[in-house]
Scaffold this motif. Structure first.
Motif, PDB file in Angstrom:
ATOM      1  N   GLY A  29      24.431 -66.168 -39.165  1.00 57.04           N
ATOM      2  CA  GLY A  29      25.153 -65.622 -38.030  1.00 57.04           C
ATOM      3  C   GLY A  29      24.434 -65.761 -36.705  1.00 57.04           C
ATOM      4  O   GLY A  29      25.045 -65.628 -35.647  1.00 57.04           O
ATOM      5  N   ASP A  30      23.129 -66.036 -36.735  1.00 52.51           N
ATOM      6  CA  ASP A  30      22.349 -66.193 -35.500  1.00 52.51           C
ATOM      7  C   ASP A  30      22.611 -67.565 -34.878  1.00 52.51           C
ATOM      8  O   ASP A  30      22.939 -68.527 -35.571  1.00 52.51           O
ATOM      9  CB  ASP A  30      20.851 -66.071 -35.775  1.00 52.51           C
ATOM     10  CG  ASP A  30      20.417 -64.674 -36.183  1.00 52.51           C
ATOM     11  OD1 ASP A  30      21.207 -63.725 -36.026  1.00 52.51           O
ATOM     12  OD2 ASP A  30      19.270 -64.542 -36.669  1.00 52.51           O
ATOM     13  N   VAL A  31      22.418 -67.647 -33.562  1.00 49.96           N
ATOM     14  CA  VAL A  31      22.592 -68.897 -32.818  1.00 49.96           C
ATOM     15  C   VAL A  31      21.420 -69.052 -31.859  1.00 49.96           C
ATOM     16  O   VAL A  31      21.030 -68.099 -31.190  1.00 49.96           O
ATOM     17  CB  VAL A  31      23.923 -68.888 -32.023  1.00 49.96           C
ATOM     18  CG1 VAL A  31      24.002 -70.083 -31.075  1.00 49.96           C
ATOM     19  CG2 VAL A  31      25.121 -68.855 -32.958  1.00 49.96           C
ATOM     20  N   CYS A  32      20.866 -70.270 -31.798  1.00 51.59           N
ATOM     21  CA  CYS A  32      19.811 -70.606 -30.833  1.00 51.59           C
ATOM     22  C   CYS A  32      20.295 -71.764 -29.972  1.00 51.59           C
ATOM     23  O   CYS A  32      20.779 -72.759 -30.508  1.00 51.59           O
ATOM     24  CB  CYS A  32      18.535 -71.059 -31.534  1.00 51.59           C
ATOM     25  SG  CYS A  32      17.646 -69.779 -32.397  1.00 51.59           S
ATOM     26  N   VAL A  33      20.156 -71.630 -28.666  1.00 51.90           N
ATOM     27  CA  VAL A  33      20.459 -72.732 -27.755  1.00 51.90           C
ATOM     28  C   VAL A  33      19.137 -73.203 -27.163  1.00 51.90           C
ATOM     29  O   VAL A  33      18.430 -72.434 -26.512  1.00 51.90           O
ATOM     30  CB  VAL A  33      21.430 -72.313 -26.632  1.00 51.90           C
ATOM     31  CG1 VAL A  33      21.745 -73.510 -25.745  1.00 51.90           C
ATOM     32  CG2 VAL A  33      22.717 -71.737 -27.216  1.00 51.90           C
ATOM     33  N   ASN A  58       8.728 -79.002 -23.459  1.00 49.29           N
ATOM     34  CA  ASN A  58       9.591 -77.848 -23.245  1.00 49.29           C
ATOM     35  C   ASN A  58      10.410 -78.071 -21.973  1.00 49.29           C
ATOM     36  O   ASN A  58      10.496 -79.176 -21.474  1.00 49.29           O
ATOM     37  CB  ASN A  58       8.790 -76.554 -23.264  1.00 49.29           C
ATOM     38  CG  ASN A  58       8.228 -76.314 -24.658  1.00 49.29           C
ATOM     39  OD1 ASN A  58       8.966 -76.259 -25.624  1.00 49.29           O
ATOM     40  ND2 ASN A  58       6.921 -76.208 -24.763  1.00 49.29           N
ATOM     41  N   ASN A  59      11.047 -77.066 -21.473  1.00 50.69           N
ATOM     42  CA  ASN A  59      11.888 -77.238 -20.297  1.00 50.69           C
ATOM     43  C   ASN A  59      11.325 -76.390 -19.165  1.00 50.69           C
ATOM     44  O   ASN A  59      11.163 -75.175 -19.335  1.00 50.69           O
ATOM     45  CB  ASN A  59      13.342 -76.851 -20.598  1.00 50.69           C
ATOM     46  CG  ASN A  59      14.300 -77.336 -19.542  1.00 50.69           C
ATOM     47  OD1 ASN A  59      14.234 -76.898 -18.400  1.00 50.69           O
ATOM     48  ND2 ASN A  59      15.184 -78.241 -19.916  1.00 50.69           N
ATOM     49  N   PRO A  60      11.023 -77.004 -18.024  1.00 53.44           N
ATOM     50  CA  PRO A  60      10.392 -76.246 -16.944  1.00 53.44           C
ATOM     51  C   PRO A  60      11.309 -75.240 -16.264  1.00 53.44           C
ATOM     52  O   PRO A  60      10.834 -74.324 -15.593  1.00 53.44           O
ATOM     53  CB  PRO A  60       9.961 -77.327 -15.953  1.00 53.44           C
ATOM     54  CG  PRO A  60      10.916 -78.450 -16.190  1.00 53.44           C
ATOM     55  CD  PRO A  60      11.228 -78.409 -17.664  1.00 53.44           C
ATOM     56  N   ARG A  61      12.625 -75.367 -16.452  1.00 53.61           N
ATOM     57  CA  ARG A  61      13.567 -74.494 -15.741  1.00 53.61           C
ATOM     58  C   ARG A  61      14.373 -73.581 -16.654  1.00 53.61           C
ATOM     59  O   ARG A  61      14.749 -72.489 -16.232  1.00 53.61           O
ATOM     60  CB  ARG A  61      14.553 -75.335 -14.932  1.00 53.61           C
ATOM     61  CG  ARG A  61      13.933 -76.171 -13.856  1.00 53.61           C
ATOM     62  CD  ARG A  61      14.977 -76.991 -13.160  1.00 53.61           C
ATOM     63  NE  ARG A  61      15.692 -77.792 -14.164  1.00 53.61           N
ATOM     64  CZ  ARG A  61      16.521 -78.772 -13.899  1.00 53.61           C
ATOM     65  NH1 ARG A  61      16.780 -79.088 -12.656  1.00 53.61           N
ATOM     66  NH2 ARG A  61      17.103 -79.455 -14.851  1.00 53.61           N
ATOM     67  N   LEU A  62      14.673 -74.029 -17.861  1.00 56.34           N
ATOM     68  CA  LEU A  62      15.633 -73.314 -18.703  1.00 56.34           C
ATOM     69  C   LEU A  62      14.984 -72.715 -19.941  1.00 56.34           C
ATOM     70  O   LEU A  62      14.198 -73.382 -20.611  1.00 56.34           O
ATOM     71  CB  LEU A  62      16.745 -74.273 -19.144  1.00 56.34           C
ATOM     72  CG  LEU A  62      17.481 -75.015 -18.033  1.00 56.34           C
ATOM     73  CD1 LEU A  62      18.441 -76.028 -18.634  1.00 56.34           C
ATOM     74  CD2 LEU A  62      18.206 -74.040 -17.127  1.00 56.34           C
ATOM     75  N   PRO A  63      15.327 -71.468 -20.277  1.00 60.77           N
ATOM     76  CA  PRO A  63      14.776 -70.837 -21.483  1.00 60.77           C
ATOM     77  C   PRO A  63      15.645 -71.116 -22.715  1.00 60.77           C
ATOM     78  O   PRO A  63      16.808 -71.502 -22.614  1.00 60.77           O
ATOM     79  CB  PRO A  63      14.849 -69.348 -21.132  1.00 60.77           C
ATOM     80  CG  PRO A  63      16.095 -69.240 -20.301  1.00 60.77           C
ATOM     81  CD  PRO A  63      16.108 -70.520 -19.472  1.00 60.77           C
ATOM     82  N   VAL A  64      15.056 -70.893 -23.877  1.00 58.66           N
ATOM     83  CA  VAL A  64      15.812 -70.827 -25.118  1.00 58.66           C
ATOM     84  C   VAL A  64      16.625 -69.541 -25.060  1.00 58.66           C
ATOM     85  O   VAL A  64      16.128 -68.504 -24.609  1.00 58.66           O
ATOM     86  CB  VAL A  64      14.872 -70.796 -26.347  1.00 58.66           C
ATOM     87  CG1 VAL A  64      15.642 -70.498 -27.631  1.00 58.66           C
ATOM     88  CG2 VAL A  64      14.102 -72.097 -26.467  1.00 58.66           C
ATOM     89  N   VAL A  65      17.876 -69.607 -25.500  1.00 61.10           N
ATOM     90  CA  VAL A  65      18.715 -68.412 -25.561  1.00 61.10           C
ATOM     91  C   VAL A  65      19.038 -68.164 -27.031  1.00 61.10           C
ATOM     92  O   VAL A  65      19.591 -69.037 -27.709  1.00 61.10           O
ATOM     93  CB  VAL A  65      20.006 -68.575 -24.726  1.00 61.10           C
ATOM     94  CG1 VAL A  65      20.835 -67.294 -24.771  1.00 61.10           C
ATOM     95  CG2 VAL A  65      19.662 -68.934 -23.282  1.00 61.10           C
ATOM     96  N   PHE A  66      18.677 -66.981 -27.532  1.00 64.94           N
ATOM     97  CA  PHE A  66      18.826 -66.625 -28.942  1.00 64.94           C
ATOM     98  C   PHE A  66      19.828 -65.496 -29.065  1.00 64.94           C
ATOM     99  O   PHE A  66      19.631 -64.424 -28.513  1.00 64.94           O
ATOM    100  CB  PHE A  66      17.462 -66.212 -29.507  1.00 64.94           C
ATOM    101  CG  PHE A  66      17.485 -65.793 -30.943  1.00 64.94           C
ATOM    102  CD1 PHE A  66      17.803 -66.692 -31.938  1.00 64.94           C
ATOM    103  CD2 PHE A  66      17.178 -64.493 -31.296  1.00 64.94           C
ATOM    104  CE1 PHE A  66      17.817 -66.304 -33.274  1.00 64.94           C
ATOM    105  CE2 PHE A  66      17.183 -64.086 -32.617  1.00 64.94           C
ATOM    106  CZ  PHE A  66      17.502 -64.996 -33.616  1.00 64.94           C
ATOM    107  N   TYR A  67      20.931 -65.756 -29.762  1.00 62.27           N
ATOM    108  CA  TYR A  67      21.998 -64.787 -29.970  1.00 62.27           C
ATOM    109  C   TYR A  67      21.855 -64.227 -31.393  1.00 62.27           C
ATOM    110  O   TYR A  67      22.067 -64.951 -32.355  1.00 62.27           O
ATOM    111  CB  TYR A  67      23.371 -65.448 -29.905  1.00 62.27           C
ATOM    112  CG  TYR A  67      23.712 -66.257 -28.682  1.00 62.27           C
ATOM    113  CD1 TYR A  67      24.830 -65.925 -27.932  1.00 62.27           C
ATOM    114  CD2 TYR A  67      22.999 -67.387 -28.312  1.00 62.27           C
ATOM    115  CE1 TYR A  67      25.196 -66.685 -26.826  1.00 62.27           C
ATOM    116  CE2 TYR A  67      23.356 -68.140 -27.218  1.00 62.27           C
ATOM    117  CZ  TYR A  67      24.453 -67.783 -26.474  1.00 62.27           C
ATOM    118  OH  TYR A  67      24.816 -68.533 -25.388  1.00 62.27           O
ATOM    119  N   THR A  68      21.525 -62.959 -31.504  1.00 63.71           N
ATOM    120  CA  THR A  68      21.400 -62.337 -32.812  1.00 63.71           C
ATOM    121  C   THR A  68      22.787 -61.981 -33.362  1.00 63.71           C
ATOM    122  O   THR A  68      23.583 -61.347 -32.663  1.00 63.71           O
ATOM    123  CB  THR A  68      20.549 -61.054 -32.720  1.00 63.71           C
ATOM    124  OG1 THR A  68      19.289 -61.381 -32.150  1.00 63.71           O
ATOM    125  CG2 THR A  68      20.351 -60.425 -34.079  1.00 63.71           C
TER     126      THR A  68
END
Length: 165
Positions: free
Chosen positions: A92-96, A17-27
């Motif tokens: 239509g959803d987006v995950c970064v 995983n990433n120690p600094r950055l979260p997953v960003v989920f756009y509904t």
């Protein structure tokens, strides 16, 4: 802007995983413009795009961040490895996903289709949590540069605040 969620995941010993950055989920970021997802990602500098599905095994990319936009259908994804979070995604959803963040398809509708892309069009690697991947991947994850743009909104957007860009 639509509803945005962030998910933080710890290294579980298999998936870093990433120690600094979260997953960003756009509904529903593209609920009215499904056919433009790939074009918008590319316009905002997220290239090397492709269309397909999500692997049914835990995997991550240690050398780049990744954006996935759902073009059709729906799926249940597991983020962050075996002890991570299950998330329902729909057209239509987006995950970064920041570099190092595990993801896996648990189930999907027959018409599930995504587009994936990478900041600057980086050629991504594919990692699965094998023992021999460490410590190289940990260094790789920390050295992955931040993107210059939000894949959905360009020069502004939720990614900038979530990742302190």
């Amino acid at each position: 802007m639509q509803n945005v969620q962030v998910f933080h995941f710890e290294d579980n010993g298999v998936i870093p995983n990433n120690p600094r950055l979260p997953v960003v989920f756009y509904t529903a970021a593209f609920k009215d413009n499904l056919e433009r997802i790939q074009q918008v990602f590319e316009k905002h500098g997220w290239g090397n795009s492709w269309q397909g599905g999500v692997f049914d095994f835990h995997h991550y990319h240690s050398n780049t961040h990744e954006v996935l936009g759902v073009m059709s259908g729906s799926a249940r994804l597991q983020l962050g490895g075996e002890s991570g979070q299950n998330v329902e995604v729909a057209a239509g959803d987006v995950c970064v996903f920041p570099a190092g963040t595990g993801h896996k398809r648990l189930s999907a509708s027959e018409d599930f289709l995504i587009v994936g892309a990478y900041p600057g069009g980086v050629e991504y690697n594919l990692k699965t949590g094998e023992l021999g991947e460490r410590p190289y991947v940990l260094e790789d994850i920390l050295n992955t540069p931040l993107p210059k743009t939000d894949p959905v909104y360009g020069d502004a957007g939720p990614l900038f605040s979530a990742w302190n860009i």
